[in-house]
Design a protein around this motif. Structure first.
Motif, PDB file in Angstrom:
ATOM      1  N   ALA A   1      -3.448  16.185  -5.953  1.00 43.03           N
ATOM      2  CA  ALA A   1      -2.845  15.102  -6.734  1.00 43.03           C
ATOM      3  C   ALA A   1      -2.318  15.603  -8.065  1.00 43.03           C
ATOM      4  N   GLU A   2      -2.836  16.722  -8.563  1.00 46.37           N
ATOM      5  CA  GLU A   2      -2.377  17.256  -9.845  1.00 46.37           C
ATOM      6  C   GLU A   2      -0.959  17.805  -9.780  1.00 46.37           C
ATOM      7  N   SER A   3      -0.501  18.222  -8.588  1.00 54.73           N
ATOM      8  CA  SER A   3       0.818  18.852  -8.476  1.00 54.73           C
ATOM      9  C   SER A   3       1.770  18.112  -7.560  1.00 54.73           C
ATOM     10  N   ASN A   4       1.310  17.073  -6.848  1.00 54.93           N
ATOM     11  CA  ASN A   4       2.147  16.356  -5.897  1.00 54.93           C
ATOM     12  C   ASN A   4       2.621  15.024  -6.459  1.00 54.93           C
ATOM     13  N   ASN A   5       3.655  14.475  -5.817  1.00 54.70           N
ATOM     14  CA  ASN A   5       4.045  13.102  -6.100  1.00 54.70           C
ATOM     15  C   ASN A   5       3.391  12.179  -5.078  1.00 54.70           C
ATOM     16  N   VAL A   6       3.549  10.877  -5.260  1.00 57.21           N
ATOM     17  CA  VAL A   6       2.878   9.914  -4.396  1.00 57.21           C
ATOM     18  C   VAL A   6       3.410   9.975  -2.972  1.00 57.21           C
ATOM     19  N   LEU A   7       4.710  10.228  -2.797  1.00 54.37           N
ATOM     20  CA  LEU A   7       5.273  10.311  -1.450  1.00 54.37           C
ATOM     21  C   LEU A   7       4.617  11.443  -0.667  1.00 54.37           C
ATOM     22  N   GLU A   8       4.415  12.603  -1.303  1.00 56.98           N
ATOM     23  CA  GLU A   8       3.767  13.726  -0.625  1.00 56.98           C
ATOM     24  C   GLU A   8       2.320  13.370  -0.266  1.00 56.98           C
ATOM     25  N   MET A   9       1.624  12.638  -1.116  1.00 52.93           N
ATOM     26  CA  MET A   9       0.244  12.260  -0.822  1.00 52.93           C
ATOM     27  C   MET A   9       0.174  11.298   0.354  1.00 52.93           C
ATOM     28  N   LEU A  10       1.210  10.492   0.554  1.00 57.21           N
ATOM     29  CA  LEU A  10       1.215   9.563   1.680  1.00 57.21           C
ATOM     30  C   LEU A  10       1.158  10.283   3.021  1.00 57.21           C
ATOM     31  N   ARG A  11       1.633  11.528   3.078  1.00 56.82           N
ATOM     32  CA  ARG A  11       1.578  12.298   4.323  1.00 56.82           C
ATOM     33  C   ARG A  11       0.139  12.518   4.771  1.00 56.82           C
ATOM     34  N   LYS A  12      -0.810  12.440   3.848  1.00 55.64           N
ATOM     35  CA  LYS A  12      -2.210  12.692   4.171  1.00 55.64           C
ATOM     36  C   LYS A  12      -2.961  11.423   4.562  1.00 55.64           C
ATOM     37  N   VAL A  13      -2.372  10.273   4.356  1.00 51.02           N
ATOM     38  CA  VAL A  13      -3.077   9.008   4.527  1.00 51.02           C
ATOM     39  C   VAL A  13      -3.063   8.590   5.994  1.00 51.02           C
ATOM     40  N   PRO A  14      -4.202   8.209   6.561  1.00 49.72           N
ATOM     41  CA  PRO A  14      -4.239   7.776   7.960  1.00 49.72           C
ATOM     42  C   PRO A  14      -3.281   6.629   8.243  1.00 49.72           C
ATOM     43  N   MET A  15      -2.629   6.702   9.415  1.00 45.48           N
ATOM     44  CA  MET A  15      -1.727   5.664   9.924  1.00 45.48           C
ATOM     45  C   MET A  15      -0.413   5.557   9.162  1.00 45.48           C
ATOM     46  N   VAL A  16      -0.138   6.511   8.252  1.00 47.23           N
ATOM     47  CA  VAL A  16       1.123   6.540   7.512  1.00 47.23           C
ATOM     48  C   VAL A  16       1.830   7.857   7.836  1.00 47.23           C
ATOM     49  N   THR A  17       3.135   7.798   8.141  1.00 53.27           N
ATOM     50  CA  THR A  17       3.930   9.002   8.355  1.00 53.27           C
ATOM     51  C   THR A  17       5.151   8.972   7.445  1.00 53.27           C
ATOM     52  N   VAL A  18       5.545  10.166   6.991  1.00 56.32           N
ATOM     53  CA  VAL A  18       6.744  10.348   6.171  1.00 56.32           C
ATOM     54  C   VAL A  18       7.534  11.479   6.807  1.00 56.32           C
ATOM     55  N   ASP A  19       8.712  11.179   7.358  1.00 59.51           N
ATOM     56  CA  ASP A  19       9.443  12.192   8.115  1.00 59.51           C
ATOM     57  C   ASP A  19      10.366  13.007   7.216  1.00 59.51           C
ATOM     58  N   GLY A  20      11.216  13.840   7.854  1.00 60.10           N
ATOM     59  CA  GLY A  20      12.088  14.749   7.114  1.00 60.10           C
ATOM     60  C   GLY A  20      13.144  14.054   6.291  1.00 60.10           C
ATOM     61  N   GLU A  21      13.483  12.815   6.635  1.00 59.74           N
ATOM     62  CA  GLU A  21      14.441  12.048   5.854  1.00 59.74           C
ATOM     63  C   GLU A  21      13.738  11.120   4.870  1.00 59.74           C
ATOM     64  N   ASP A  22      12.442  11.372   4.666  1.00 53.44           N
ATOM     65  CA  ASP A  22      11.608  10.606   3.730  1.00 53.44           C
ATOM     66  C   ASP A  22      11.463   9.146   4.137  1.00 53.44           C
ATOM     67  N   LYS A  23      11.636   8.856   5.428  1.00 52.08           N
ATOM     68  CA  LYS A  23      11.414   7.496   5.914  1.00 52.08           C
ATOM     69  C   LYS A  23       9.926   7.302   6.178  1.00 52.08           C
ATOM     70  N   ILE A  24       9.405   6.175   5.709  1.00 51.78           N
ATOM     71  CA  ILE A  24       7.979   5.882   5.792  1.00 51.78           C
ATOM     72  C   ILE A  24       7.729   4.920   6.952  1.00 51.78           C
ATOM     73  N   GLN A  25       6.639   5.168   7.676  1.00 55.59           N
ATOM     74  CA  GLN A  25       6.207   4.266   8.727  1.00 55.59           C
ATOM     75  C   GLN A  25       4.709   4.018   8.596  1.00 55.59           C
ATOM     76  N   VAL A  26       4.291   2.799   8.920  1.00 56.76           N
ATOM     77  CA  VAL A  26       2.871   2.439   8.983  1.00 56.76           C
ATOM     78  C   VAL A  26       2.579   2.017  10.420  1.00 56.76           C
ATOM     79  N   LYS A  27       1.693   2.741  11.072  1.00 63.67           N
ATOM     80  CA  LYS A  27       1.374   2.509  12.483  1.00 63.67           C
ATOM     81  C   LYS A  27       2.642   2.527  13.338  1.00 63.67           C
TER      82      LYS A  27
END
Length: 838
Positions: free
Chosen positions: A148-174
């Protein structure tokens, strides 16, 4: 070369600050076992904290006992300490320890008695797992993640269960792009149009945790088909505290911000201010379109386009002030005021040619585009909370005002290359398109919670929203004789005003037994909406609809650390102004896009089953889900032959939004996190999702389906001298849409970080995409018996960033604020990216 320079700078700072750091290696060990003095059994996962006797409010280290109640606590230096033992329902115990020459101290059995008093509002939880679960949500503890010290929130979302962030930065939940994003439990329209860019501008170090609310109960608005992402920022305590941060990257981006919080007596104040400048340089794109309809393809069967964007800049700032005043122990006033603003600039050069069936060039032109968009917002809220002597009984009155103006402008220049001069004259060689939109919301809300006892809880509430949207568009063409831009009198202008009245009433009941918890609820919502067209009153219309939204969730606790959860809920999604705005963007003469003011709300049914186990060393969440929507709002395209006169035909692709008919998906997700030692953490997050789309259009029926696989994982290590290393990456297979699919995507990253000056100063260096210089994205869209397209783009992928942050002050007690407040989550966000919510 850039990597060497970045590493040299990092290790120069590392060496300099190491000489100032007071940290030393851990030389002392305190161990023992925590027992229940009444039941004479060990207490698993009890919280243990160590503080110096001269500074009892400053925690040096915190941890939790293992499943057998045992603990081993390392201490860095000699001195007099208090060891604090805490567990839910037990009395807190303090043990005095003096560390001198003896390196290991065995406290033996530490007995805790049962507490007969109500737990205080502030509970210190040590060595928390990164993932935890509540009745309706999963919580990712961002503050405990070193990245968290070096990342932005979008990058942290990649680690969150049931959330995906693809190569075009599109977010999906489940697996769904229909969801809502909240900030501190409140909606924010800054996430509505392009949440990915906003989240990239938010430093992860400024937030406390990320909540994924997969089973929104009746108290939430019925909006957000896939669920809710709630970003919780750090809150402070009595005293004062603050932080400042700055960051730079090799692409020319930079950012900075500050945070300050204080509480004096009954008055508390928290403020933050952040600014980020993101830059994307050197993007190349290539697209191909083939006409499959033999009639339409007689003249132009192929369209080939190439473009280059030398630079793209986006600046974004946001600020917020929260204040609270405790009138007495039962009455609390809270006030917040926030604002945000952003501007995005992009320019590109393109070359397009139309070819016949032999792929001989029939016509060609060159284009230049200069695009600029800006958006801003203001949010004001006032809450009054009435507590009672009965614990957890609450009555809250809330008011909220939000205003969000937006503006976009596109300048388009066309130059003839071959047989396109007459078409350019008809289209306009120099065009200036602009669109101005604004949304104002007034919301009044009442919430009441009645805990009859520890097992039975009832909640009820009432909410009214007045929403006013308007859109003003203009289309101008350069008059070469006067040098001025003049209105295009041929083109129709669809400026409109929209007014919505939304009334919601909800009620829910929660039953909490020893192992089983059940929450059942319902929400009644009535919406009336009117649309007035300023240039064509004959098109004015109004509509209304009523929905009764049920929800139910079961949670069964298998043990202290594991549970099953089964839930069902129905959600609706109303189209926002981004989808409704009929503004026609034809800055690219071969691709025209516009909104659809006739859209209806989506209605979705969702089922979810999950199993979770969370301990200080091992976390796992396994989730299976399915949902279906019968009138899903999706992007749709069509082929159109435009007859501009003799020998002046052109074939264009028109893109808009429509209620397509059906969207359904079924899938699963698994999250694993294992910390074999205090120095190592391994994690993985994977999922599989099958999606099916059906467009029940009378003109042309389109169907598409497919399966997508996603995985990301990594490892975090703490090396000697407290140097933290993070290595991560992931792979996403192509994403599915109504008229085709996207492209596969993979990513990697490495970061180094170290704390100095009693962990007040942090310096972090991050390398994104160390194994490839450019990012390649491909997507294919296919429309049966009509046309097919292929798009390819590449941009600079590898980048280096340096982040520095410093914390100051000391806090002792959390600032009190209203437990309930207003959250409007009834708008579908722009471009399928999710939007504001509760």
């Amino acid at each position: 070369m850039k990597l060497k320079i970045g590493l040299s700078v990092y290790f120069l700072l590392f060496g300099l600050l190491s000489s100032l750091s007071s940290q030393t290696s851990s030389n002392f060990l305190i161990k023992g076992i925590v027992n229940d003095s009444v039941a004479t059994e060990s207490i698993p996962y009890a919280t243990i904290s160590i503080v110096k006797q001269e500074s009892p409010t400053v925690y040096i280290k915190r941890m939790a006992t293992d499943v057998n109640g045992k603990f081993e606590l390392s201490v860095p230096e000699k001195g007099d300490y208090f060891i604090v033992f805490e567990s839910v329902g037990m009395q807190t115990k303090y043990v005095s320890v003096a560390l001198g020459d003896k390196k290991t101290i065995d406290l033996g059995s530490v007995n805790l008695g049962t507490s007969s008093e109500q737990l205080s509002e502030l509970t210190v939880t040590a060595s928390k797992p990164l993932i935890s679960m509540d009745l309706d949500k999963i919580i990712y503890d961002t503050a405990s993640d070193p990245e968290a010290e070096s990342n932005n929130v979008l990058e942290m979302l990649r680690k969150v269960p049931m959330v995906t962030v693809d190569g075009e930065d599109k977010i999906q939940v489940k697996g769904s792009t229909s969801f809502k994003i909240y900030l501190d439990g409140k909606p924010s329209n800054m996430f509505t149009n392009n949440p990915s860019e906003v989240l990239k501008s938010m430093p992860a170090s400024s937030i406390k945790n990320i909540e994924v609310i997969t089973e929104p109960g009746a108290k939430y608005d019925a909006e957000g088909v896939g669920g809710i992402i709630n970003i919780v920022t750090a809150k402070a305590m009595i005293g004062y505290t603050g932080s400042v941060r700055t960051s730079i990257n090799s692409l020319g981006g930079y950012g900075g911000g500050g945070y300050f919080s204080t509480k004096i007596g009954k008055f508390g104040l928290t403020a933050n201010l952040n600014y980020n400048q993101n830059k994307t340089n050197d993007t190349d794109a290539h697209s191909e379109r083939e006409i499959l309809d033999p009639v339409a393809a007689q003249k132009y069967q192929y369209l080939m386009s190439r473009s280059k964007s030398p630079k793209s800049n986006m600046g974004f700032s946001y600020s917020n002030i929260e204040a609270s005043y405790e009138i007495d122990s039962l009455n609390l006033l809270s006030f917040s005021f926030g604002g945000y603003g952003g501007k995005h600039k992009n320019e590109n050069e393109s070359y397009s040619e139309m070819l016949d069936f032999n792929k001989d060039t029939v016509a060609a032109y060159r284009g230049e585009n200069f695009n600029e968009s800006s958006w801003a917002g203001m949010d004001l809220s006032l809450d009054y909370q009435r507590s009672f002597k009965k614990p957890d009984k609450l009555l809250t009155f809330s008011y909220r005002l939000e205003s969000t103006p937006e503006k976009s402008q596109a300048k388009s220049l066309l130059y003839n290359v071959k047989k396109y001069a007459e078409m350019i004259e008809l289209l306009g060689a120099d065009k200036l398109l602009s669109s101005v939109g604004k949304s104002n919301e007034h919301t009044v809300q009442i919430d009441y919670t009645e805990p009859f006892n520890k097992k039975h809880i009832a909640e009820a509430g009432l909410k009214y929203i007045l929403r006013q949207n308007n859109s003003d568009n203009s289309y101008k063409i350069l008059n070469t004789e006067t040098g001025d831009y003049e209105d295009d009198t041929v083109r129709p202008v669809n400026n409109f005003d929209q007014t919505q009245h939304i009334l919601g009433v909800y009620g829910s009941y929660t039953l909490k037994l020893e192992k089983l918890s059940i929450r059942v609820g319902g929400r009644f919502e009535h919406t009336s909406s009117g649309m007035e067209y300023k240039n064509d009153p004959a098109k004015d219309f109004s509509t209304s609809f009523t929905n009764l939204i049920p929800s139910i969730v079961f949670t069964y606790r298998l043990g202290m650390t594991s549970n099953f959860r089964l839930g069902y809920n129905q959600r609706i999604s109303r189209p926002g102004i981004w989808y409704l705005n009929p503004f026609v963007d034809d800055s690219n003469p071969n691709y025209i896009s516009y909104g659809n003011p006739d859209l209806d709300a989506e209605i979705s049914n969702s089922f979810n089953l999950s199993y979770s186990i969370f301990t200080p060393k091992f976390n796992m969440n396994v989730n299976a889900f399915t949902s279906f929507t019968n009138n899903s709002i999706e992007s749709v395209t069509s082929l159109k032959v435009v007859d501009e006169g003799e020998d002046n035909e052109r074939i264009v692709v028109e893109s808009t939004y429509d209620n397509i008919g059906y969207f359904g998906h079924v899938g699963g997700n698994i999250y694993l996190n294992w910390s074999p030692t205090t120095k190592i953490r391994l994690y993985g997050n994977g999922g599989v999702n099958y999606s099916r789309y059906t467009n029940n259009s009378d003109e042309q029926k389109v169907e598409n389906s497919g399966t997508r696989f996603t995985f990301n994982g990594g490892a975090q290590f703490t090396l000697p001298c407290e140097l933290k290393v993070n290595i991560g990456g992931g792979y996403y297979s192509p994403w599915i849409m109504l008229e085709g699919k996207g492209s596969a995507y993979y990513f990697t990253g490495i970061s180094l970080g170290r704390d100095f000056l009693d962990k007040k100063l942090n310096v972090s260096l991050r390398v994104s995409e160390p194994f490839r210089a450019r990012s390649i994205r491909e997507s294919t869209t296919y429309k049966e018996n009509n046309y097919s397209t292929y798009n390819f783009s590449s941009s600079i992928a590898r980048s280096y960033s340096l982040s520095v942050s410093y914390r100051f002050g000391e806090m002792k007690e959390q600032i009190k604020k209203a437990s309930r407040t207003i959250s409007n989550d009834d708008l579908k966000g722009g471009e399928g990216q999710g939007g504001s919510g509760e």
